[in-house]
Design a protein around this motif. Structure first.
Motif, short mmCIF file in Angstrom:
data_model
loop_
_atom_site.label_atom_id
_atom_site.label_comp_id
_atom_site.label_asym_id
_atom_site.label_seq_id
_atom_site.Cartn_x
_atom_site.Cartn_y
_atom_site.Cartn_z
N GLY A 1 92.72 53.67 -13.13
CA GLY A 1 93.75 54.31 -12.47
C GLY A 1 93.43 54.58 -11.18
N TRP A 2 94.00 55.83 -10.47
CA TRP A 2 93.89 56.23 -9.24
C TRP A 2 93.60 57.58 -9.11
N VAL A 3 92.52 57.93 -8.11
CA VAL A 3 92.25 59.05 -7.63
C VAL A 3 93.02 59.35 -6.26
N ILE A 4 93.67 60.50 -6.36
CA ILE A 4 94.62 60.94 -5.23
C ILE A 4 93.81 62.26 -4.55
N LEU A 5 93.60 62.16 -3.26
CA LEU A 5 92.98 63.39 -2.59
C LEU A 5 94.09 64.44 -2.26
N LEU A 6 93.85 65.60 -2.69
CA LEU A 6 95.05 66.64 -2.41
C LEU A 6 94.68 67.28 -0.95
N ALA B 1 86.92 51.24 -8.16
CA ALA B 1 87.15 50.00 -8.74
C ALA B 1 86.50 48.75 -8.01
N HIS B 2 86.57 48.99 -6.68
CA HIS B 2 86.16 47.97 -5.72
C HIS B 2 85.46 48.43 -4.52
N GLY B 3 84.19 48.30 -4.49
CA GLY B 3 83.41 48.53 -3.32
C GLY B 3 82.88 50.06 -3.25
N PRO B 4 82.47 50.74 -2.38
CA PRO B 4 82.26 52.04 -2.33
C PRO B 4 83.43 52.90 -2.13
N ALA B 5 83.15 54.26 -2.70
CA ALA B 5 84.51 55.31 -2.28
C ALA B 5 84.84 55.25 -0.83
N PRO B 6 85.85 55.37 -0.43
CA PRO B 6 86.31 55.80 0.79
C PRO B 6 85.41 57.04 1.22
N VAL B 7 85.39 57.01 2.75
CA VAL B 7 84.72 58.17 3.20
C VAL B 7 85.24 59.61 3.16
N TRP B 8 86.72 59.44 3.17
CA TRP B 8 87.43 60.78 2.85
C TRP B 8 87.11 61.25 1.55
N ALA B 9 86.67 60.67 0.52
CA ALA B 9 86.97 60.69 -1.06
C ALA B 9 85.80 61.74 -1.44
N GLU B 10 86.12 62.71 -1.97
CA GLU B 10 85.72 63.73 -2.82
C GLU B 10 84.66 63.35 -3.52
N ASP B 11 83.42 63.77 -3.72
CA ASP B 11 82.27 63.17 -4.59
C ASP B 11 82.62 63.70 -6.19
N VAL B 12 83.19 62.51 -6.98
CA VAL B 12 83.62 62.88 -8.25
C VAL B 12 82.74 62.05 -9.17
N PRO C 1 96.19 60.36 0.60
CA PRO C 1 95.05 58.85 0.37
C PRO C 1 94.89 58.87 -1.08
N SER C 2 94.53 57.37 -1.63
CA SER C 2 94.39 57.42 -2.93
C SER C 2 93.33 56.14 -3.11
N TYR C 3 92.71 55.85 -4.00
CA TYR C 3 91.82 54.78 -4.21
C TYR C 3 92.02 54.38 -5.83
N ARG C 4 91.59 52.98 -6.09
CA ARG C 4 91.55 52.61 -7.57
C ARG C 4 90.08 52.98 -7.94
N VAL C 5 90.12 53.29 -9.23
CA VAL C 5 88.87 53.74 -9.96
C VAL C 5 88.81 53.34 -11.46
N THR C 6 87.59 53.53 -12.07
CA THR C 6 87.38 53.41 -13.44
C THR C 6 86.73 54.81 -13.72
N ILE C 7 87.18 55.41 -14.86
CA ILE C 7 86.83 56.64 -15.27
C ILE C 7 86.02 56.86 -16.51
N ALA C 8 85.02 57.42 -16.82
CA ALA C 8 84.48 57.71 -18.07
C ALA C 8 84.40 59.21 -18.55
#
Length: 152
Positions: A87-92, A131-142, A103-110
Motif C-alpha cells: 500500500g502507501w504511507v502518507i505523511l500528515l 517498495a522501491h529504493g530507500p524511503a524518501p528523506v521526508w519520511a518518518e522512520d516507521v 507526500p506519500s510513497y509505496r510500501v510493504t508492511i508486516a
C-alpha cells in the motif's frame, strides 16, 4: 492417657514429615513445569490497534503513528503470526512545505508479534519497508513501530 499423648504427637509428626518429603521429584527437588502445550490452533479474532487504539481487521486505511497513515492496504495472511500488505504511507505533518496533496510513497508492511488476550489476539508491532529504493528523506522512520495492545 496423658503419657501416650506425647508419643502419639511424635508419631503423627514423623508420619507427616515422611508424607511431605515423599511428594518431591526423584532427585529430592521440586520440578515445576508450565501448562501443557495445546495442539488446538488459535481460532479467535485478530486485530491491529491504530494510533487511537481503534481495533481493525485487515485495515485499508490506518493511522500508524501521529504523523503517518497507511492507505490502500491489501493484506495477505491476516491472523497468522506474520501478516503482510502492500500500500502507501502518507505523511500528515509536513506543515507549510506540503504541496496541495500530502507526500506519500509505496510500501510493504508486516504486522507481527501476536499478543493473545482473553478472546482475541493483537499484532504488537509493524514494520514498514519502501517498495522501491530507500524511503524518501521526508519520511518518518516507521521501520519498526510498536502497536498498541490491550492490557491483560
Amino acid at each position: 492417657m496423658t503419657s501416650r499423648l506425647p508419643a502419639l504427637r511424635a508419631s503423627l509428626a514423623a508420619l507427616l514429615l515422611t508424607g511431605v518429603t515423599g511428594c518431591g521429584a526423584a532427585d529430592g527437588g521440586v520440578r515445576v513445569q508450565g501448562p501443557a502445550p495445546s495442539s488446538i490452533p488459535w481460532s479467535g479474532p485478530v486485530y491491529a490497534l491504530d494510533w487511537e487504539s481503534q481495533p481493525l481487521v485487515r485495515p485499508e486505511l490506518m493511522d500508524l503513528t501521529n504523523y503517518s497513515v497507511l492507505d490502500h492496504m491489501t493484506w495477505h495472511g491476516w491472523g497468522s503470526p506474520r501478516a503482510t500488505a502492500t500500500g502507501w504511507v502518507i505523511l500528515l505533518d509536513c506543515s507549510a512545505t506540503c504541496p496541495a496533496q500530502p507526500p506519500s510513497y509505496r510500501v510493504t508492511i508486516a504486522f507481527a508479534g501476536l499478543a493473545k488476550r482473553q478472546y482475541a489476539a493483537y499484532y504488537s508491532w509493524a514494520a514498514v519497508l519502501p517498495a522501491h529504493g530507500p524511503a524518501p528523506v521526508w519520511a518518518e522512520d516507521v521501520s519498526r513501530v510498536p502497536l498498541h495492545v490491550p492490557a491483560r
